[in-house]
Design an enzyme around this catalytic site. Structure first.
Site, PDB file in Angstrom:
ATOM      1  N   HIS A  79       0.806  -1.218   0.000  1.00  8.29           N
ATOM      2  CA  HIS A  79       0.000   0.000   0.000  1.00  8.29           C
ATOM      3  C   HIS A  79       0.838   1.267   0.000  1.00  8.29           C
ATOM      4  CE1 HIS A  79      -2.795  -2.975   2.159  1.00  8.29           C
ATOM      5  NE2 HIS A  79      -2.973  -3.027   0.869  1.00  8.29           N
ATOM      6  N   HIS A 118      -6.425  -0.992   3.123  1.00  5.92           N
ATOM      7  CA  HIS A 118      -5.785  -1.238   1.834  1.00  5.92           C
ATOM      8  C   HIS A 118      -6.098  -0.050   0.937  1.00  5.92           C
ATOM      9  CE1 HIS A 118      -5.426  -5.665   2.937  1.00  5.92           C
ATOM     10  NE2 HIS A 118      -6.156  -5.128   3.905  1.00  5.92           N
TER      11      HIS A 118
HETATM   12  C1  LIG Z   1       0.514  -7.063  -5.317  1.00  9.18           C
HETATM   13  C2  LIG Z   1      -0.411  -5.979  -4.842  1.00  9.18           C
HETATM   14  C3  LIG Z   1      -1.491  -6.298  -4.022  1.00  9.18           C
HETATM   15  C4  LIG Z   1      -2.349  -5.297  -3.576  1.00  9.18           C
HETATM   16  N1  LIG Z   1      -3.448  -5.647  -2.871  1.00  9.18           N
HETATM   17  C5  LIG Z   1      -4.370  -4.704  -2.571  1.00  9.18           C
HETATM   18  C6  LIG Z   1      -5.603  -5.066  -1.979  1.00  9.18           C
HETATM   19  O1  LIG Z   1      -5.896  -6.238  -1.772  1.00  9.18           O
HETATM   20  N2  LIG Z   1      -6.484  -4.071  -1.711  1.00  9.18           N
HETATM   21  C7  LIG Z   1      -6.198  -2.765  -1.945  1.00  9.18           C
HETATM   22  O2  LIG Z   1      -6.989  -1.900  -1.606  1.00  9.18           O
HETATM   23  N3  LIG Z   1      -5.037  -2.391  -2.511  1.00  9.18           N
HETATM   24  C8  LIG Z   1      -4.140  -3.346  -2.866  1.00  9.18           C
HETATM   25  N4  LIG Z   1      -3.004  -2.985  -3.510  1.00  9.18           N
HETATM   26  C9  LIG Z   1      -2.757  -1.556  -3.767  1.00  9.18           C
HETATM   27  C10 LIG Z   1      -3.563  -0.948  -4.918  1.00  9.18           C
HETATM   28  O3  LIG Z   1      -3.735  -1.870  -5.969  1.00  9.18           O
HETATM   29  C11 LIG Z   1      -2.820   0.303  -5.391  1.00  9.18           C
HETATM   30  O4  LIG Z   1      -2.790   1.233  -4.318  1.00  9.18           O
HETATM   31  C12 LIG Z   1      -3.461   1.007  -6.594  1.00  9.18           C
HETATM   32  O5  LIG Z   1      -3.653   0.136  -7.670  1.00  9.18           O
HETATM   33  C13 LIG Z   1      -2.578   2.157  -7.040  1.00  9.18           C
HETATM   34  O6  LIG Z   1      -3.181   2.835  -8.124  1.00  9.18           O
HETATM   35  P1  LIG Z   1      -2.310   3.775  -9.064  1.00  9.18           P
HETATM   36  O7  LIG Z   1      -3.175   4.223 -10.162  1.00  9.18           O
HETATM   37  O8  LIG Z   1      -1.630   4.778  -8.228  1.00  9.18           O
HETATM   38  O9  LIG Z   1      -1.140   2.827  -9.620  1.00  9.18           O
HETATM   39  P2  LIG Z   1      -1.239   1.489 -10.450  1.00  9.18           P
HETATM   40  O10 LIG Z   1      -2.585   0.883 -10.311  1.00  9.18           O
HETATM   41  O11 LIG Z   1      -0.079   0.665 -10.060  1.00  9.18           O
HETATM   42  O12 LIG Z   1      -1.108   1.953 -11.960  1.00  9.18           O
HETATM   43  C14 LIG Z   1       0.051   2.538 -12.503  1.00  9.18           C
HETATM   44  C15 LIG Z   1       0.071   2.202 -13.983  1.00  9.18           C
HETATM   45  O13 LIG Z   1       1.027   2.993 -14.653  1.00  9.18           O
HETATM   46  C16 LIG Z   1       1.749   2.175 -15.539  1.00  9.18           C
HETATM   47  N5  LIG Z   1       3.054   2.793 -15.709  1.00  9.18           N
HETATM   48  C17 LIG Z   1       4.013   2.930 -14.775  1.00  9.18           C
HETATM   49  N6  LIG Z   1       5.078   3.559 -15.290  1.00  9.18           N
HETATM   50  C18 LIG Z   1       4.783   3.836 -16.566  1.00  9.18           C
HETATM   51  C19 LIG Z   1       5.480   4.483 -17.611  1.00  9.18           C
HETATM   52  N7  LIG Z   1       6.712   4.970 -17.411  1.00  9.18           N
HETATM   53  N8  LIG Z   1       4.874   4.601 -18.814  1.00  9.18           N
HETATM   54  C20 LIG Z   1       3.621   4.117 -19.023  1.00  9.18           C
HETATM   55  N9  LIG Z   1       2.926   3.485 -18.074  1.00  9.18           N
HETATM   56  C21 LIG Z   1       3.492   3.360 -16.856  1.00  9.18           C
HETATM   57  C22 LIG Z   1       1.811   0.842 -14.831  1.00  9.18           C
HETATM   58  O14 LIG Z   1       2.155  -0.212 -15.700  1.00  9.18           O
HETATM   59  C23 LIG Z   1       0.427   0.748 -14.255  1.00  9.18           C
HETATM   60  O15 LIG Z   1      -0.486   0.204 -15.168  1.00  9.18           O
HETATM   61  C24 LIG Z   1      -2.110  -3.951  -3.951  1.00  9.18           C
HETATM   62  C25 LIG Z   1      -1.026  -3.635  -4.771  1.00  9.18           C
HETATM   63  C26 LIG Z   1      -0.182  -4.631  -5.228  1.00  9.18           C
HETATM   64  C27 LIG Z   1       0.958  -4.267  -6.128  1.00  9.18           C
END
Ligand SMILES: Cc1cc2nc3c(=O)[nH]c(=O)nc-3n(C[C@H](O)[C@H](O)[C@H](O)COP(=O)(O)OP(=O)(O)OC[C@H]3O[C@@H](n4cnc5c(N)ncnc54)[C@H](O)[C@@H]3O)c2cc1C
Ligand SMILES: *[C@@H]1O[C@H](CO)[C@@H](O)[C@H](O)[C@H]1NC(C)=O
Ligand SMILES: *[C@@H]1O[C@H](CO)[C@@H](O)[C@H](O)[C@H]1NC(C)=O
Ligand SMILES: *[C@@H]1O[C@H](CO)[C@@H](O)[C@H](O)[C@H]1NC(C)=O
Ligand SMILES: *[C@@H]1O[C@H](CO)[C@@H](O)[C@H](O)[C@H]1NC(C)=O
Ligand SMILES: *[C@@H]1O[C@H](CO)[C@@H](O)[C@H](O)[C@H]1NC(C)=O
Ligand SMILES: *[C@@H]1O[C@H](CO)[C@@H](O)[C@H](O)[C@H]1NC(C)=O
Ligand SMILES: *[C@@H]1O[C@H](CO)[C@@H](O)[C@H](O)[C@H]1NC(C)=O
Ligand SMILES: *[C@@H]1O[C@H](CO)[C@@H](O)[C@H](O)[C@H]1NC(C)=O
Ligand SMILES: *[C@@H]1O[C@H](CO)[C@@H](O)[C@H](O)[C@H]1NC(C)=O
Ligand SMILES: *[C@@H]1O[C@H](CO)[C@@H](O)[C@H](O)[C@H]1NC(C)=O
Ligand SMILES: *[C@@H]1O[C@H](CO)[C@@H](O)[C@H](O)[C@H]1NC(C)=O
Ligand SMILES: *[C@@H]1O[C@H](CO)[C@@H](O)[C@H](O)[C@H]1NC(C)=O
Length: 594
Positions: A530, A574
């Site tokens: 997280h 989470h």
């Molecule tokens: C293994 C795991 C288990 C988890 N379990 C839970 C859970 O059970 N419950 C919960 O609430 N939260 C959970 N989380 C946390 C939650 O999923 C994240 O907090 C959330 O998805 C973050 O959203 P975001 O949009 O910030 O990033 P992300 O969802 O990670 O999205 C970022 C995106 O940007 C893309 N990207 C990155 N760099 C580049 C680049 N340079 N160029 C183009 N694209 C790029 C990535 O490929 C990705 O698709 C978990 C996370 C992980 C990794």
């Protein structure tokens, strides 16, 4: 855990039928490189939500650049019970690892993130937990923006969500409070659609020390309740399935996968408008007419900013990166909740061979009608707790550090009871895991460039236990787990700790010495997945922080950050429910300001 490729071969899953819209696999097919209103970097959780909401207006054009692959038709993403197959070492993961953690015996620990449309929502554990009302009220306080108050955000929680019935059709009365949940939103949320004997063992343990809570999304999550998960009709509901799949036919929405953003810059003047990304190894520039929106996540958004010369000027200069804007907080204040998985052997042994048969049967059942064990993510129950104030250690801790949670009804730690998976079959095999999570970490880490290769993986330092109170809270979280399993029913179920370090703690329980406890904690602490905070919000005009409460990057025109890196504190749970709310609010604010 490492996926078993032999068993993956057994996954004769039915192909998913759906009318997929356009996803550009080859960036050469992107129709235009200078006509989009918005270019969103990252098609993960927040990027997908904002792309979907902005393109509700047919006049708004959006290009999403996603470094990873499409989620469509990927069974290990769609089937909840196969979640652990998307870990490091697969194309769906960034495979990052932390730098050695000085307070954890120099261990390095994982830093996984989704590398696929939907981002981490395509690979996460699917727990849906909002945290406490005080978490969001603190955001409002810290940023000076009342729009972040829990009460103000309720409409966004509901807007994003559809609470749906579990696939086993069991009576859910008393397992959640329907009044707290949305019914019309794109993201499907449900309680477990398959019961396990562990559920009754947990529920049968509850008493005044560990009370039952009907719905931990009520803003005051103290107690054990039924886990809500982002699953609908037996399949994972991710930001990509919920917010993209049905809208890819919009002519104003384009999504390019295999497209890795490297840097952003101003092509003309000082307003950021262009993203350089690589596809098939070749660089391409794409220019946004209105704004560039960074949604690359907690590790990669600061990485892109730093590579673009937006960060601490002296640190950038030391790496020969031309300074575009001095913004010292970029990549700082990385916050993660440390977690410990305590592993136990049980009196309910299942042979590996039996586990494999169970696993194959469960896959077959999921294929036939989307029911059975595979519709579950990880665990049907979860608990949130506060430290026991009758303990002298806790009294001393509170005396020295004050209240560590943002409010009196906000938890300090989380306890997650889970059937252990067998490493070979990825299926329950006679062990039990009890996770203890510190929900109120004060240690702050960082994301920085690797001088040896600025374009390569960033240096990720969680800096766990650098704030001394964090390990003291973790002691209480481990003790809380041991207290939970101290009853006769649990002692009948659990035969022995599965590691000598845990056995040493258990031997001394309840008067566990600090040395024994800390030896266990330092050797076994890992992440809770997280991470937040690396591009934090702060009040407009503040001399710290990376974005204003309206997501604009401070001192830089044309650029916003819309992902979880902006959270100034981690919510007590989470992070994905909070991420959906951030993205829904970002979309509204962006819509209103153009
Ligand atoms: C293994 C795991 C288990 C988890 N379990 C839970 C859970 O059970 N419950 C919960 O609430 N939260 C959970 N989380 C946390 C939650 O999923 C994240 O907090 C959330 O998805 C973050 O959203 P975001 O949009 O910030 O990033 P992300 O969802 O990670 O999205 C970022 C995106 O940007 C893309 N990207 C990155 N760099 C580049 C680049 N340079 N160029 C183009 N694209 C790029 C990535 O490929 C990705 O698709 C978990 C996370 C992980 C990794
Ligand atoms: C992408 O498309 C271009 C133009 O049609 C083509 O030349 C190139 O070979 C394609 N690349 C891949 C990896 O398919
Ligand atoms: C789109 O733009 C046209 C022309 O400016 C305008 O008439 C129309 O109302 C806009 N539609 C929406 C949904 O904003
Ligand atoms: C993660 O590791 C796997 C296996 O080595 C690899 O195929 C994949 O490309 C890696 N992910 C990234 C983003 O490099
Ligand atoms: C951790 O690494 C640092 C730097 O290399 C070293 O000084 C320290 O002794 C190490 N600590 C342990 C517990 O090995
Ligand atoms: C935050 O809370 C503190 C203490 O309650 C209060 O003094 C301060 O004014 C608040 N700040 C904001 C920006 O609301
Ligand atoms: C579900 O359970 C509740 C409470 O136990 C009960 O009142 C209700 O009648 C049940 N509903 C159905 C459809 O059985
Ligand atoms: C749920 O899945 C079943 C079985 O695959 C399918 O028949 C049904 O249409 C699905 N329902 C919804 C609402 O998607
Ligand atoms: C996209 O598909 C949906 C559902 O099939 C339909 O309701 C909508 O009108 C379509 N939109 C466009 C722009 O074709
Ligand atoms: C992208 O733009 C930069 C700055 O104008 C330029 O130096 C670079 O060559 C461009 N790259 C491509 C692939 O067009
Ligand atoms: C980290 O966040 C705190 C507020 O929680 C702030 O006071 C501090 O300046 C931040 N540090 C950096 C380097 O941004
Ligand atoms: C689904 O299939 C399993 C056997 O594979 C069967 O036992 C169960 O009753 C079916 N459930 C429904 C709702 O059809
Ligand atoms: C254990 O550590 C706590 C907090 O640092 C301290 O108050 C307590 O006295 C220590 N216990 C022993 C036996 O040293």
């Amino acid at each position: 855990m490492s996926p078993s490729l032999t068993l993956l071969g057994l996954l004769a899953l039915t192909s998913v039928s759906s009318s997929y819209g356009k996803i550009y696999e080859n960036a050469s097919d992107i129709p235009s490189l200078d006509s989009y209103g918005y270019v969103i970097v990252g098609g993960g959780l927040t990027g997908s939500v904002v792309a979907s909401r902005l393109t509700e207006n047919s006049n708004t054009t959006v290009l999403v650049l996603e470094a990873g692959v499409s989620h469509q038709g990927v069974e290990i993403i769609e089937v909840p019970g196969l979640q652990s197959f998307t870990g490091p070492g697969t194309i769906y993961n960034w495979n990052y690892t932390s730098v050695p953690q000085v307070h954890l015996l120099n261990n390095t620990i994982p830093a996984p993130r989704g590398h696929v449309l939907g981002g981490s929502s395509s690979i996460n554990g699917m727990w849906y937990t909002r945290g406490s009302s005080a978490d969001y009220d603190r955001w409002a306080n810290v940023t000076g923006d009342q729009g972040w108050l829990w009460d103000e955000l309720q409409s966004y929680f509901k807007k994003s969500e559809s609470l749906v019935a579990p696939v086993d059709g069991h009576n859910t009365t008393g397992q959640y409070d329907p009044a707290l949940h949305g019914t019309q939103g794109p993201l499907q949320v449900t309680v477990g659609g398959f019961s396990q004997s562990l559920d009754q063992l947990v529920m049968g343990r509850l008493d005044q020390d560990f009370p039952f809570i009907e719905d931990y999304d009520n803003g005051e999550p103290i107690g054990f309740g039924w886990t809500q998960t982002t699953i609908g009709n037996g399949s994972r509901s991710s930001a990509a399935t919920a917010y993209l799949d049905d809208y890819l036919n919009r002519t104003n929405l384009d999504v390019a996968v295999n497209s890795l953003a490297i840097r952003i810059f101003a092509s003309n003047g000082s307003r950021i408008d262009t993203v350089t990304f690589t596809a098939n190894g070749l660089p391409i520039n794409v220019t946004a007419r209105v704004e560039v929106l960074l949604a690359a996540g907690v590790f990669n958004t600061p990485h892109i900013l730093l590579n673009s010369g937006i960060g601490d000027a002296s640190e950038l200069s030391a790496m020969n990166i031309p300074v575009v804007h001095n913004l010292p907080s970029v990549g700082k204040n990385l916050t993660e909740q440390p977690a410990i998985s305590s592993l136990w052997n049980t009196s309910n042994p299942v042979s590996a061979a039996q586990a494999e048969v169970d696993y194959e049967n469960a896959i077959a059942q999921w294929n036939s009608n989307r029911t059975g064990r595979m519709v579950l993510a990880i665990s049907n129950t979860v608990g949130f707790a506060r430290m026991n104030v009758s303990s002298p250690e806790v009294q001393a801790l509170v005396e020295e550090y004050g209240e560590l949670a943002p409010g009196p009804a906000s938890p300090h730690f989380e306890l997650l009871p889970t059937n252990a998976f067998d490493a070979e079959t990825n299926f329950e095999n006679a062990q039990f895991i009890f996770d203890s999570v510190n929900l109120v970490p004060y240690s702050r880490g960082s994301v920085t460039l690797n001088s040896a290769n600025p374009l390569g993986p960033p240096l990720i330092d969680y800096n766990f236990y650098s704030a001394p109170q964090d390990i003291l809270v973790m002691r209480q979280a481990v003790l809380g787990a041991l207290s939970f399993i101290s009853t006769p029913d649990w002692q009948d179920f659990l035969t022995a700790p599965a590691s000598s370090l845990l056995a040493a703690v258990v031997d001394e329980y309840p008067n566990v010495s600090n040395a024994t406890m800390d030896a266990y904690i330092r050797a076994t602490t890992s992440i809770s997945f997280h991470a937040v905070g690396s591009c934090s919000m702060s009040p407009a005009g503040a001399d710290w922080g990376v974005v204003d409460p309206d997501f604009h990057v401070k001192g830089v025109a044309g650029l916003r950050v819309i992902d979880t890196s902006i959270m100034p504190f981690a919510p007590a749970g989470h992070s994905q429910a909070a991420a959906y709310v951030i993205a829904e609010r970002a979309a509204d604010i962006i819509k209103g300001s153009t």
